[in-house]
Motif scaffolding. Structure first.
Motif, PDB file in Angstrom:
ATOM      1  N   ARG A  18     -30.238 -52.075-142.941  1.00 20.89           N
ATOM      2  CA  ARG A  18     -29.639 -51.235-143.278  1.00 20.89           C
ATOM      3  C   ARG A  18     -29.795 -49.804-142.285  1.00 20.89           C
ATOM      4  O   ARG A  18     -29.730 -49.483-141.722  1.00 20.89           O
ATOM      5  CB  ARG A  18     -30.094 -51.102-144.481  1.00 20.89           C
ATOM      6  CG  ARG A  18     -29.159 -49.852-145.314  1.00 20.89           C
ATOM      7  CD  ARG A  18     -28.278 -50.020-145.281  1.00 20.89           C
ATOM      8  NE  ARG A  18     -27.349 -49.054-146.464  1.00 20.89           N
ATOM      9  CZ  ARG A  18     -26.131 -48.983-146.305  1.00 20.89           C
ATOM     10  NH1 ARG A  18     -25.228 -49.679-145.400  1.00 20.89           N
ATOM     11  NH2 ARG A  18     -25.364 -47.897-147.035  1.00 20.89           N
ATOM     12  N   TYR A  25     -25.530 -44.202-137.410  1.00 18.93           N
ATOM     13  CA  TYR A  25     -24.696 -43.300-137.557  1.00 18.93           C
ATOM     14  C   TYR A  25     -25.045 -41.812-137.246  1.00 18.93           C
ATOM     15  O   TYR A  25     -24.178 -40.987-136.671  1.00 18.93           O
ATOM     16  CB  TYR A  25     -24.638 -43.477-139.280  1.00 18.93           C
ATOM     17  CG  TYR A  25     -23.003 -42.797-139.565  1.00 18.93           C
ATOM     18  CD1 TYR A  25     -21.948 -42.602-139.395  1.00 18.93           C
ATOM     19  CD2 TYR A  25     -24.329 -41.533-141.164  1.00 18.93           C
ATOM     20  CE1 TYR A  25     -21.177 -41.699-140.877  1.00 18.93           C
ATOM     21  CE2 TYR A  25     -22.978 -40.677-141.016  1.00 18.93           C
ATOM     22  CZ  TYR A  25     -21.599 -40.535-141.462  1.00 18.93           C
ATOM     23  OH  TYR A  25     -20.859 -40.297-141.772  1.00 18.93           O
ATOM     24  N   GLU A  30     -24.119 -47.679-131.526  1.00 26.23           N
ATOM     25  CA  GLU A  30     -23.794 -49.022-132.299  1.00 26.23           C
ATOM     26  C   GLU A  30     -24.837 -50.057-131.902  1.00 26.23           C
ATOM     27  O   GLU A  30     -25.901 -49.787-132.081  1.00 26.23           O
ATOM     28  CB  GLU A  30     -22.451 -49.249-130.956  1.00 26.23           C
ATOM     29  CG  GLU A  30     -21.382 -48.504-131.355  1.00 26.23           C
ATOM     30  CD  GLU A  30     -20.329 -49.093-130.332  1.00 26.23           C
ATOM     31  OE1 GLU A  30     -20.425 -50.164-130.139  1.00 26.23           O
ATOM     32  OE2 GLU A  30     -19.293 -47.952-129.751  1.00 26.23           O
ATOM     33  N   SER A  52     -21.396 -55.050-145.426  1.00 30.05           N
ATOM     34  CA  SER A  52     -21.159 -54.176-145.905  1.00 30.05           C
ATOM     35  C   SER A  52     -21.424 -53.350-145.288  1.00 30.05           C
ATOM     36  O   SER A  52     -22.125 -52.695-145.402  1.00 30.05           O
ATOM     37  CB  SER A  52     -21.483 -54.664-147.313  1.00 30.05           C
ATOM     38  OG  SER A  52     -22.648 -54.567-148.133  1.00 30.05           O
ATOM     39  N   ASP A  53     -23.393 -53.347-145.035  1.00 31.93           N
ATOM     40  CA  ASP A  53     -24.343 -52.633-144.443  1.00 31.93           C
ATOM     41  C   ASP A  53     -23.998 -51.638-143.708  1.00 31.93           C
ATOM     42  O   ASP A  53     -24.631 -50.923-143.180  1.00 31.93           O
ATOM     43  CB  ASP A  53     -26.103 -53.216-144.429  1.00 31.93           C
ATOM     44  CG  ASP A  53     -26.539 -53.563-145.059  1.00 31.93           C
ATOM     45  OD1 ASP A  53     -26.236 -53.728-146.646  1.00 31.93           O
ATOM     46  OD2 ASP A  53     -27.749 -54.302-145.045  1.00 31.93           O
ATOM     47  N   TYR A  54     -22.702 -52.372-142.710  1.00 29.74           N
ATOM     48  CA  TYR A  54     -22.433 -51.697-141.524  1.00 29.74           C
ATOM     49  C   TYR A  54     -21.571 -49.775-141.850  1.00 29.74           C
ATOM     50  O   TYR A  54     -21.105 -49.938-141.006  1.00 29.74           O
ATOM     51  CB  TYR A  54     -21.891 -51.990-140.641  1.00 29.74           C
ATOM     52  CG  TYR A  54     -23.000 -53.303-139.864  1.00 29.74           C
ATOM     53  CD1 TYR A  54     -23.399 -53.332-138.687  1.00 29.74           C
ATOM     54  CD2 TYR A  54     -23.408 -54.819-140.426  1.00 29.74           C
ATOM     55  CE1 TYR A  54     -24.548 -54.254-138.203  1.00 29.74           C
ATOM     56  CE2 TYR A  54     -24.648 -55.440-139.992  1.00 29.74           C
ATOM     57  CZ  TYR A  54     -24.932 -54.802-138.965  1.00 29.74           C
ATOM     58  OH  TYR A  54     -26.230 -55.871-138.911  1.00 29.74           O
ATOM     59  N   ILE A  55     -21.723 -50.094-143.409  1.00 26.63           N
ATOM     60  CA  ILE A  55     -20.531 -49.120-143.408  1.00 26.63           C
ATOM     61  C   ILE A  55     -21.192 -47.973-144.100  1.00 26.63           C
ATOM     62  O   ILE A  55     -22.339 -48.143-144.751  1.00 26.63           O
ATOM     63  CB  ILE A  55     -19.449 -49.517-144.917  1.00 26.63           C
ATOM     64  CG1 ILE A  55     -18.266 -50.957-144.489  1.00 26.63           C
ATOM     65  CG2 ILE A  55     -18.462 -48.536-145.288  1.00 26.63           C
ATOM     66  CD1 ILE A  55     -17.765 -50.787-143.564  1.00 26.63           C
ATOM     67  N   MET A  56     -21.464 -46.517-143.496  1.00 26.31           N
ATOM     68  CA  MET A  56     -21.480 -45.511-143.987  1.00 26.31           C
ATOM     69  C   MET A  56     -21.199 -44.428-143.532  1.00 26.31           C
ATOM     70  O   MET A  56     -20.163 -44.723-143.327  1.00 26.31           O
ATOM     71  CB  MET A  56     -22.663 -45.118-142.456  1.00 26.31           C
ATOM     72  CG  MET A  56     -23.869 -46.433-142.102  1.00 26.31           C
ATOM     73  SD  MET A  56     -24.818 -46.652-143.930  1.00 26.31           S
ATOM     74  CE  MET A  56     -25.351 -44.150-143.742  1.00 26.31           C
ATOM     75  N   GLU A  57     -20.603 -43.854-145.266  1.00 26.73           N
ATOM     76  CA  GLU A  57     -20.362 -42.619-145.458  1.00 26.73           C
ATOM     77  C   GLU A  57     -18.681 -42.783-145.261  1.00 26.73           C
ATOM     78  O   GLU A  57     -18.218 -42.421-144.570  1.00 26.73           O
ATOM     79  CB  GLU A  57     -20.123 -41.699-144.255  1.00 26.73           C
ATOM     80  CG  GLU A  57     -21.552 -40.998-144.646  1.00 26.73           C
ATOM     81  CD  GLU A  57     -21.638 -40.164-146.310  1.00 26.73           C
ATOM     82  OE1 GLU A  57     -21.126 -39.991-146.680  1.00 26.73           O
ATOM     83  OE2 GLU A  57     -22.971 -40.612-147.360  1.00 26.73           O
ATOM     84  N   GLY A  58     -17.927 -44.722-145.177  1.00 30.03           N
ATOM     85  CA  GLY A  58     -16.507 -45.679-145.572  1.00 30.03           C
ATOM     86  C   GLY A  58     -16.179 -44.871-144.307  1.00 30.03           C
ATOM     87  O   GLY A  58     -15.418 -46.000-143.830  1.00 30.03           O
ATOM     88  N   GLU A  59     -17.433 -44.813-143.188  1.00 27.37           N
ATOM     89  CA  GLU A  59     -17.317 -45.443-141.802  1.00 27.37           C
ATOM     90  C   GLU A  59     -17.508 -46.980-140.716  1.00 27.37           C
ATOM     91  O   GLU A  59     -19.012 -47.234-141.772  1.00 27.37           O
ATOM     92  CB  GLU A  59     -17.282 -44.897-140.759  1.00 27.37           C
ATOM     93  CG  GLU A  59     -17.089 -44.185-139.304  1.00 27.37           C
ATOM     94  CD  GLU A  59     -18.092 -43.030-138.670  1.00 27.37           C
ATOM     95  OE1 GLU A  59     -18.263 -43.888-136.792  1.00 27.37           O
ATOM     96  OE2 GLU A  59     -17.610 -41.862-139.284  1.00 27.37           O
ATOM     97  N   LYS A  60     -17.271 -47.832-140.430  1.00 24.83           N
ATOM     98  CA  LYS A  60     -17.787 -48.583-140.019  1.00 24.83           C
ATOM     99  C   LYS A  60     -18.561 -48.588-138.886  1.00 24.83           C
ATOM    100  O   LYS A  60     -18.251 -48.022-137.767  1.00 24.83           O
ATOM    101  CB  LYS A  60     -16.443 -49.844-139.856  1.00 24.83           C
ATOM    102  CG  LYS A  60     -17.188 -51.150-139.153  1.00 24.83           C
ATOM    103  CD  LYS A  60     -16.024 -51.925-139.205  1.00 24.83           C
ATOM    104  CE  LYS A  60     -16.619 -53.080-138.145  1.00 24.83           C
ATOM    105  NZ  LYS A  60     -15.839 -54.673-138.442  1.00 24.83           N
TER     106      LYS A  60
END
Length: 301
Positions: A18, A25, A30, A52-60
């Protein structure tokens, strides 16, 4: 020093993935995974992919070396290196920063020390000669070649011990060759021992309540053998023993919990070994984003 990679390492359950995603991000990067089991498809809960940890502020945030082969296929250090450098060049060609993160000591070490590996031919006279030895003789030989053996499940199946010996011999011949030019800024995440124990136990309970036993049942239903599950180790080994009736649920939980604690200790032994060999690790207490960000801002160029 001019760095061209950022590595976030640490023992299991410290929150390094995380943290790496947050940093990727923030710094336009990457993720490249250094986890020996997350490469396998259909092994999600037991390996702790937590996609799901790879989603930040709605961005993958893009990731590499996760879900790349089937559980029926073989994966090894050579393939990891091959895939790592493929991913590394793809990321850097986009002017983005590669973040290597994970806890598999040998995989991390191979990149940070620049192993130069050659593909190992298993269909040769060396394999035939080794196959004549007993499992005890092979195990002794492997331990001599690799005293800090990371995956002791290799010692359960003769074919895997032979392959591990050939790979170890190949590594010993090639490791001192010309190194690939990777200069990593390396950040280590650690926790107080008691706090880490608590996190490991709580995470195990959560995973069992989230369908980890069902995941292992599905693997068996799809043709993965008990021997292969035992090879995958930890969660897959002990749940397989539970499903075979060799352990009751409580014993399975206690033995697995203890095994994960011991695994975390072995990971830290790997990282200390890396430091003794000259790899600089900037240790931080817990997945502290602000502190990690500061280290990168002050050192990465």
């Amino acid at each position: 020093m001019n760095y061209n990679l950022i590595t976030i390492l640490g023992p299991t359950a410290v929150g390094k993935t995380r943290l790496a995603v947050k940093l990727a991000y923030h710094f336009n990067g990457e993720i490249i995974s250094a986890d020996s089991r997350q490469v396998y498809k259909s092994m999600d809960i037991g390996t702790g992919k937590d996609l799901s940890d790879y989603i930040m502020e709605g961005e993958k945030i893009p990731y590499h070396l996760i879900d790349v082969i089937e559980p029926t296929e073989e994966f090894n250090l050579f393939l990891f290196n091959q895939m790592f450098y493929d991913a590394y060049h793809k990321i850097t060609s986009k002017k983005k920063i590669p973040f290597l993160t994970g806890g598999t000591g040998l995989y991390l070490h191979s990149i940070l020390k620049g192993y130069l590996l050659e593909k190992v031919n298993m269909e040769n006279a060396q394999y035939d000669e080794l196959s004549k030895l007993s499992i005890e003789e092979l195990t002794s030989k492997l331990k001599m070649l690799n005293p800090n053996l990371h995956n002791t499940t290799d010692l359960k199946i003769k074919d895997r011990v032979i392959k591990a010996i050939i790979i170890a011999q190949n590594k010993n011949k090639t490791e001192k060759s010309v190194k690939k030019k990777i200069n990593s800024l390396t950040i280590g995440v650690k926790l107080d021992r008691e706090k880490l124990k608590e996190r490991i136990t709580e995470r195990l309970k959560h995973r069992l309540n989230s369908g980890m036993v069902e995941e292992v049942k599905n693997l068996l239903a799809n043709g993965i053998s008990y021997d292969k599950l035992i090879f995958f180790g930890l969660e897959y080994r002990y749940i397989a023993q539970y499903l075979k009736g060799e352990l009751n649920y409580n014993d399975m939980f206690q033995k697995l919990n203890s095994a994960i604690h011991n695994f975390a200790k072995r990971q830290m032994t790997w990282f200390r070994k890396m430091e003794r060999e000259g790899i600089k690790i900037h240790w931080i207490e817990g997945p502290n984003f602000e502190l990690a960000k500061k280290i990168i801002e002050e050192n990465y160029s």
